[in-house]
Design a protein around this motif. Structure first.
Motif, PDB file in Angstrom:
ATOM      1  N   ALA A  97       0.830  -1.207   0.000  1.00 50.03           N
ATOM      2  CA  ALA A  97       0.000   0.000   0.000  1.00 50.03           C
ATOM      3  C   ALA A  97       0.865   1.258   0.000  1.00 50.03           C
ATOM      4  O   ALA A  97       0.559   2.238  -0.694  1.00 50.03           O
ATOM      5  CB  ALA A  97      -0.936   0.001   1.205  1.00 50.03           C
ATOM      6  N   GLU A  98       1.964   1.239   0.743  1.00 48.93           N
ATOM      7  CA  GLU A  98       2.858   2.408   0.771  1.00 48.93           C
ATOM      8  C   GLU A  98       3.551   2.598  -0.581  1.00 48.93           C
ATOM      9  O   GLU A  98       3.698   3.737  -1.041  1.00 48.93           O
ATOM     10  CB  GLU A  98       3.892   2.263   1.882  1.00 48.93           C
ATOM     11  N   GLU A  99       3.952   1.534  -1.225  1.00 47.25           N
ATOM     12  CA  GLU A  99       4.539   1.639  -2.568  1.00 47.25           C
ATOM     13  C   GLU A  99       3.551   2.282  -3.535  1.00 47.25           C
ATOM     14  O   GLU A  99       3.925   3.123  -4.347  1.00 47.25           O
ATOM     15  CB  GLU A  99       4.955   0.256  -3.083  1.00 47.25           C
ATOM     16  N   PHE A 100       2.295   1.888  -3.437  1.00 52.58           N
ATOM     17  CA  PHE A 100       1.243   2.480  -4.264  1.00 52.58           C
ATOM     18  C   PHE A 100       1.109   3.970  -3.960  1.00 52.58           C
ATOM     19  O   PHE A 100       1.004   4.797  -4.866  1.00 52.58           O
ATOM     20  CB  PHE A 100      -0.083   1.748  -4.010  1.00 52.58           C
ATOM     21  N   ALA A 101       1.122   4.314  -2.674  1.00 51.00           N
ATOM     22  CA  ALA A 101       1.007   5.719  -2.269  1.00 51.00           C
ATOM     23  C   ALA A 101       2.149   6.550  -2.853  1.00 51.00           C
ATOM     24  O   ALA A 101       1.925   7.650  -3.365  1.00 51.00           O
ATOM     25  CB  ALA A 101       0.991   5.831  -0.745  1.00 51.00           C
ATOM     26  N   ILE A 102       3.340   6.045  -2.777  1.00 56.70           N
ATOM     27  CA  ILE A 102       4.496   6.766  -3.321  1.00 56.70           C
ATOM     28  C   ILE A 102       4.343   6.932  -4.828  1.00 56.70           C
ATOM     29  O   ILE A 102       4.582   8.008  -5.372  1.00 56.70           O
ATOM     30  CB  ILE A 102       5.807   6.035  -2.945  1.00 56.70           C
ATOM     31  N   TRP A 103       3.918   5.891  -5.506  1.00 54.49           N
ATOM     32  CA  TRP A 103       3.698   5.937  -6.957  1.00 54.49           C
ATOM     33  C   TRP A 103       2.642   6.981  -7.326  1.00 54.49           C
ATOM     34  O   TRP A 103       2.735   7.646  -8.346  1.00 54.49           O
ATOM     35  CB  TRP A 103       3.301   4.549  -7.449  1.00 54.49           C
ATOM     36  N   LYS A 104       1.619   7.139  -6.453  1.00 54.81           N
ATOM     37  CA  LYS A 104       0.542   8.116  -6.685  1.00 54.81           C
ATOM     38  C   LYS A 104       0.882   9.504  -6.133  1.00 54.81           C
ATOM     39  O   LYS A 104       0.028  10.387  -6.122  1.00 54.81           O
ATOM     40  CB  LYS A 104      -0.764   7.626  -6.058  1.00 54.81           C
ATOM     41  N   CYS A 105       2.115   9.693  -5.642  1.00 54.69           N
ATOM     42  CA  CYS A 105       2.570  10.976  -5.075  1.00 54.69           C
ATOM     43  C   CYS A 105       1.763  11.381  -3.840  1.00 54.69           C
ATOM     44  O   CYS A 105       1.494  12.573  -3.617  1.00 54.69           O
ATOM     45  CB  CYS A 105       2.561  12.074  -6.130  1.00 54.69           C
ATOM     46  N   ILE A 106       1.385  10.419  -3.044  1.00 52.10           N
ATOM     47  CA  ILE A 106       0.675  10.670  -1.788  1.00 52.10           C
ATOM     48  C   ILE A 106       1.689  11.129  -0.752  1.00 52.10           C
ATOM     49  O   ILE A 106       2.767  10.562  -0.632  1.00 52.10           O
ATOM     50  CB  ILE A 106      -0.037   9.384  -1.304  1.00 52.10           C
ATOM     51  N   ASP A 107       1.336  12.172   0.001  1.00 52.73           N
ATOM     52  CA  ASP A 107       2.205  12.693   1.053  1.00 52.73           C
ATOM     53  C   ASP A 107       1.903  12.089   2.422  1.00 52.73           C
ATOM     54  O   ASP A 107       2.785  11.941   3.257  1.00 52.73           O
ATOM     55  CB  ASP A 107       2.054  14.212   1.183  1.00 52.73           C
ATOM     56  N   THR A 108       0.612  11.763   2.664  1.00 52.30           N
ATOM     57  CA  THR A 108       0.181  11.372   4.000  1.00 52.30           C
ATOM     58  C   THR A 108      -0.764  10.179   3.929  1.00 52.30           C
ATOM     59  O   THR A 108      -1.683  10.161   3.117  1.00 52.30           O
ATOM     60  CB  THR A 108      -0.541  12.546   4.685  1.00 52.30           C
ATOM     61  N   ILE A 109      -0.509   9.210   4.805  1.00 49.66           N
ATOM     62  CA  ILE A 109      -1.379   8.041   4.916  1.00 49.66           C
ATOM     63  C   ILE A 109      -2.030   8.074   6.299  1.00 49.66           C
ATOM     64  O   ILE A 109      -1.359   8.279   7.309  1.00 49.66           O
ATOM     65  CB  ILE A 109      -0.589   6.728   4.746  1.00 49.66           C
ATOM     66  N   TYR A 110      -3.340   7.837   6.321  1.00 47.84           N
ATOM     67  CA  TYR A 110      -4.112   7.840   7.559  1.00 47.84           C
ATOM     68  C   TYR A 110      -4.688   6.456   7.839  1.00 47.84           C
ATOM     69  O   TYR A 110      -4.964   5.686   6.922  1.00 47.84           O
ATOM     70  CB  TYR A 110      -5.289   8.819   7.460  1.00 47.84           C
ATOM     71  N   LYS A 111      -4.917   6.186   9.120  1.00 47.23           N
ATOM     72  CA  LYS A 111      -5.587   4.954   9.533  1.00 47.23           C
ATOM     73  C   LYS A 111      -6.424   5.249  10.761  1.00 47.23           C
ATOM     74  O   LYS A 111      -5.953   5.882  11.702  1.00 47.23           O
ATOM     75  CB  LYS A 111      -4.570   3.852   9.844  1.00 47.23           C
ATOM     76  N   LYS A 112      -7.672   4.818  10.730  1.00 46.96           N
ATOM     77  CA  LYS A 112      -8.585   4.992  11.858  1.00 46.96           C
ATOM     78  C   LYS A 112      -9.098   3.606  12.246  1.00 46.96           C
ATOM     79  O   LYS A 112      -9.301   2.759  11.385  1.00 46.96           O
ATOM     80  CB  LYS A 112      -9.751   5.885  11.451  1.00 46.96           C
ATOM     81  N   PHE A 113      -9.278   3.379  13.541  1.00 46.81           N
ATOM     82  CA  PHE A 113      -9.768   2.091  14.001  1.00 46.81           C
ATOM     83  C   PHE A 113     -10.534   2.268  15.294  1.00 46.81           C
ATOM     84  O   PHE A 113     -10.470   3.311  15.931  1.00 46.81           O
ATOM     85  CB  PHE A 113      -8.625   1.079  14.178  1.00 46.81           C
ATOM     86  N   SER A 114     -11.240   1.231  15.688  1.00 44.02           N
ATOM     87  CA  SER A 114     -12.035   1.260  16.917  1.00 44.02           C
ATOM     88  C   SER A 114     -11.153   1.071  18.143  1.00 44.02           C
ATOM     89  O   SER A 114     -10.066   0.498  18.061  1.00 44.02           O
ATOM     90  CB  SER A 114     -13.068   0.133  16.896  1.00 44.02           C
ATOM     91  N   SER A 115     -11.660   1.511  19.271  1.00 41.03           N
ATOM     92  CA  SER A 115     -10.905   1.402  20.523  1.00 41.03           C
ATOM     93  C   SER A 115     -10.613  -0.042  20.908  1.00 41.03           C
ATOM     94  O   SER A 115      -9.643  -0.321  21.601  1.00 41.03           O
ATOM     95  CB  SER A 115     -11.660   2.094  21.656  1.00 41.03           C
ATOM     96  N   ASP A 116     -11.430  -0.980  20.452  1.00 39.77           N
ATOM     97  CA  ASP A 116     -11.212  -2.380  20.811  1.00 39.77           C
ATOM     98  C   ASP A 116     -10.254  -3.107  19.862  1.00 39.77           C
ATOM     99  O   ASP A 116      -9.988  -4.286  20.038  1.00 39.77           O
ATOM    100  CB  ASP A 116     -12.535  -3.131  20.929  1.00 39.77           C
ATOM    101  N   TYR A 117      -9.706  -2.402  18.882  1.00 40.39           N
ATOM    102  CA  TYR A 117      -8.695  -2.997  18.000  1.00 40.39           C
ATOM    103  C   TYR A 117      -7.321  -2.800  18.632  1.00 40.39           C
ATOM    104  O   TYR A 117      -6.506  -2.008  18.182  1.00 40.39           O
ATOM    105  CB  TYR A 117      -8.767  -2.372  16.606  1.00 40.39           C
ATOM    106  N   VAL A 118      -7.075  -3.531  19.703  1.00 32.83           N
ATOM    107  CA  VAL A 118      -5.851  -3.399  20.491  1.00 32.83           C
ATOM    108  C   VAL A 118      -4.610  -3.711  19.645  1.00 32.83           C
ATOM    109  O   VAL A 118      -3.588  -3.030  19.750  1.00 32.83           O
ATOM    110  CB  VAL A 118      -5.921  -4.303  21.741  1.00 32.83           C
ATOM    111  N   GLU A 119      -4.696  -4.722  18.802  1.00 34.47           N
ATOM    112  CA  GLU A 119      -3.542  -5.081  17.973  1.00 34.47           C
ATOM    113  C   GLU A 119      -3.188  -3.957  17.006  1.00 34.47           C
ATOM    114  O   GLU A 119      -2.019  -3.712  16.741  1.00 34.47           O
ATOM    115  CB  GLU A 119      -3.800  -6.379  17.227  1.00 34.47           C
ATOM    116  N   ALA A 120      -4.189  -3.281  16.464  1.00 36.27           N
ATOM    117  CA  ALA A 120      -3.926  -2.156  15.551  1.00 36.27           C
ATOM    118  C   ALA A 120      -3.214  -1.028  16.288  1.00 36.27           C
ATOM    119  O   ALA A 120      -2.313  -0.386  15.735  1.00 36.27           O
ATOM    120  CB  ALA A 120      -5.232  -1.653  14.943  1.00 36.27           C
TER     121      ALA A 120
END
Length: 142
Positions: A97-120
């Motif tokens: 996914a990061e390789e794709f982002a770089i190829w698309k000239c993306i500057d920032t990657i975000y991730k949101k998850f629930s409070s119970d996703y302890v592993e995330a």
């Protein structure tokens, strides 16, 4: 293990893997609507969705992307088969996914998850994400 672009023939196996992963986390397994049609919700919109394939052509992980602004992208649906966690599969999916982002000239990657996703909450800091608000993280590619 092989990371490859989603193909329709893997749809049911991927859905089963995700439901199993959610169940292993103690969550009530339900399916997010976007997963029913990966082509329409990801690929045809200029985004991507990859799957990790293992022995006997089985799906053991997945990750999707959603570009929201010209230079911003969200990670979506990162799941790894519950019995195969902590083997680097999530990191390999993220790397694609990061390789794709770089190829698309993306500057920032975000991730949101629930409070119970302890592993995330533990995983994303390991790959250089920082928390910006509770349960939302960001990584700058600049």
């Amino acid at each position: 293990m092989e990371i490859k672009l989603f193909e329709k023939k893997y749809r049911d196996d991927m859905i089963f893997m995700i439901l199993e992963a959610k169940n292993a986390l103690g969550r009530i397994p339900h399916l997010n609507e976007d997963l029913l049609d990966i082509d329409a919700n990801y690929i045809s919109t200029g985004n991507m969705f990859w799957i990790a394939i293992y022995n006997n052509d089985r799906v053991i992980g997945c990750i999707g992307t959603k570009i929201v602004l010209k230079n911003d992208m969200w990670l979506k649906r990162l799941y790894v088969k519950s019995t195969m966690k902590r083997q680097g599969i999530g990191k390999e999916l993220y790397k694609k996914a990061e390789e794709f982002a770089i190829w698309k000239c993306i500057d920032t990657i975000y991730k949101k998850f629930s409070s119970d996703y302890v592993e995330a909450q533990k995983f994303y800091p390991l790959i250089a994400f920082v928390e910006i608000v509770p349960y939302e993280m960001v990584k700058s590619l600049k």
